[in-house]
Every structure is written in structure tokens, then in C-alpha cells.
Design a protein around this motif. Structure first.
Motif, PDB file in Angstrom:
ATOM      1  N   PHE A 150      18.979  -3.290  54.560  1.00  0.00           N
ATOM      2  CA  PHE A 150      17.660  -3.629  55.453  1.00  0.00           C
ATOM      3  C   PHE A 150      17.330  -5.079  54.610  1.00  0.00           C
ATOM      4  O   PHE A 150      17.133  -6.182  55.280  1.00  0.00           O
ATOM      5  CB  PHE A 150      16.518  -2.643  55.131  1.00  0.00           C
ATOM      6  N   VAL A 151      17.272  -5.155  53.367  1.00  0.00           N
ATOM      7  CA  VAL A 151      17.143  -6.255  52.488  1.00  0.00           C
ATOM      8  C   VAL A 151      18.170  -7.579  52.495  1.00  0.00           C
ATOM      9  O   VAL A 151      17.886  -8.752  53.176  1.00  0.00           O
ATOM     10  CB  VAL A 151      16.791  -6.110  51.012  1.00  0.00           C
ATOM     11  N   VAL A 152      19.502  -7.137  52.723  1.00  0.00           N
ATOM     12  CA  VAL A 152      20.680  -7.918  53.169  1.00  0.00           C
ATOM     13  C   VAL A 152      20.406  -8.706  54.524  1.00  0.00           C
ATOM     14  O   VAL A 152      20.728  -9.765  54.386  1.00  0.00           O
ATOM     15  CB  VAL A 152      21.815  -7.359  52.810  1.00  0.00           C
ATOM     16  N   ILE A 153      19.985  -7.972  55.299  1.00  0.00           N
ATOM     17  CA  ILE A 153      19.833  -8.309  56.809  1.00  0.00           C
ATOM     18  C   ILE A 153      18.793  -9.144  56.908  1.00  0.00           C
ATOM     19  O   ILE A 153      18.951 -10.465  57.520  1.00  0.00           O
ATOM     20  CB  ILE A 153      19.605  -7.067  57.902  1.00  0.00           C
ATOM     21  N   PHE A 154      17.482  -9.181  56.132  1.00  0.00           N
ATOM     22  CA  PHE A 154      16.550 -10.022  55.989  1.00  0.00           C
ATOM     23  C   PHE A 154      16.944 -11.257  55.289  1.00  0.00           C
ATOM     24  O   PHE A 154      16.743 -12.548  55.782  1.00  0.00           O
ATOM     25  CB  PHE A 154      15.298  -9.390  55.486  1.00  0.00           C
ATOM     26  N   VAL A 209      19.995 -12.488  55.029  1.00  0.00           N
ATOM     27  CA  VAL A 209      21.026 -13.180  55.959  1.00  0.00           C
ATOM     28  C   VAL A 209      20.081 -13.956  57.182  1.00  0.00           C
ATOM     29  O   VAL A 209      20.372 -15.112  57.477  1.00  0.00           O
ATOM     30  CB  VAL A 209      21.911 -12.420  56.937  1.00  0.00           C
ATOM     31  N   PHE A 210      18.980 -13.459  57.708  1.00  0.00           N
ATOM     32  CA  PHE A 210      18.188 -13.973  58.668  1.00  0.00           C
ATOM     33  C   PHE A 210      17.621 -15.340  57.985  1.00  0.00           C
ATOM     34  O   PHE A 210      17.471 -16.483  58.698  1.00  0.00           O
ATOM     35  CB  PHE A 210      17.156 -13.060  59.074  1.00  0.00           C
ATOM     36  N   ALA A 211      16.819 -15.274  56.851  1.00  0.00           N
ATOM     37  CA  ALA A 211      16.395 -16.358  56.417  1.00  0.00           C
ATOM     38  C   ALA A 211      17.331 -17.452  55.804  1.00  0.00           C
ATOM     39  O   ALA A 211      17.264 -18.615  56.278  1.00  0.00           O
ATOM     40  CB  ALA A 211      15.665 -15.798  54.861  1.00  0.00           C
ATOM     41  N   VAL A 212      18.514 -17.152  55.231  1.00  0.00           N
ATOM     42  CA  VAL A 212      19.429 -17.929  55.092  1.00  0.00           C
ATOM     43  C   VAL A 212      19.867 -18.773  56.367  1.00  0.00           C
ATOM     44  O   VAL A 212      20.230 -20.044  56.384  1.00  0.00           O
ATOM     45  CB  VAL A 212      20.719 -17.305  54.289  1.00  0.00           C
TER      46      VAL A 212
END
Length: 101
Positions: free
Chosen positions: A16-20, A22-25
Motif C-alpha cells: 500500500f505504501v509503495v503504491i502511494f 509510486v503515485f507521488a514520484v
């Protein structure tokens, strides 16, 4: 948070954290790239009305975003989540032909 994890098919909080992340980057990268493209085209905010500047900027970012999302999704090991997500975005923009066989 649990409902979102179920909806997205996520199994762990780490994913979940990794997905967010990725969205931010991806968002930051798309903004930087579109800004560079505007400079390469010789279009600067001070030269034209702010509305047209940001309209052009958005037009440049929207088609780039799904492709950048797939790249960062792959680099962060979440391509299983981001490839279908990006394809859905492209289809909604009328660019679904990019992935047709």
C-alpha cells in the motif's frame, strides 16, 4: 484503508505504501518532464496568459502520466497493479489503441 486494500487487491500495508510512493514520484516526474518540454518548445509562463500556459501544461502531462506510471510501477515491483491501471487511464483518454494487439 482495508476497503481500499480489498478493492485494489493489495495484500500488505507495505505494498500500500509503495503504491502511494509510486503515485507521488510519478506525479512529480510528469510535472518536471512537462515543464522541460514547455521550455524546449520555448513557451514560458511570463510570455502568455497563465490560463493558456497551464492548459498546455496539462495537455502535455495527461498523455505522459500513464507511461511514466508504468515505468515507476515496474521499477518499484508493482507492475501487476500499475499496468492495468495505466491501460484503464489510456482507454479513458481515447488512447487505448496503444495496447491493442
Amino acid at each position: 484503508m482495508e476497503n481500499l486494500k480489498k478493492r485494489w487487491g493489495i495484500t500488505s500495508n507495505f505494498q500500500f505504501v509503495v503504491i502511494f510512493v509510486v503515485f507521488a514520484v510519478t506525479g512529480s516526474t510528469a510535472a518536471r518532464i512537462s515543464n522541460l518540454m514547455m521550455e524546449l518548445l520555448g513557451i514560458y509562463e511570463k510570455d502568455i496568459h497563465w490560463f493558456f500556459y497551464y492548459l498546455l501544461l496539462i495537455i502535455l502531462v495527461l498523455p505522459l502520466y500513464p507511461f511514466i506510471l508504468m515505468v515507476f510501477g515496474y521499477l518499484f515491483g508493482q507492475s501487476k497493479f500499475f499496468f492495468p491501471f495505466s491501460k484503464k487511464i489510456l482507454r479513458s483518454m481515447g488512447l487505448g489503441f496503444v495496447f491493442k494487439k
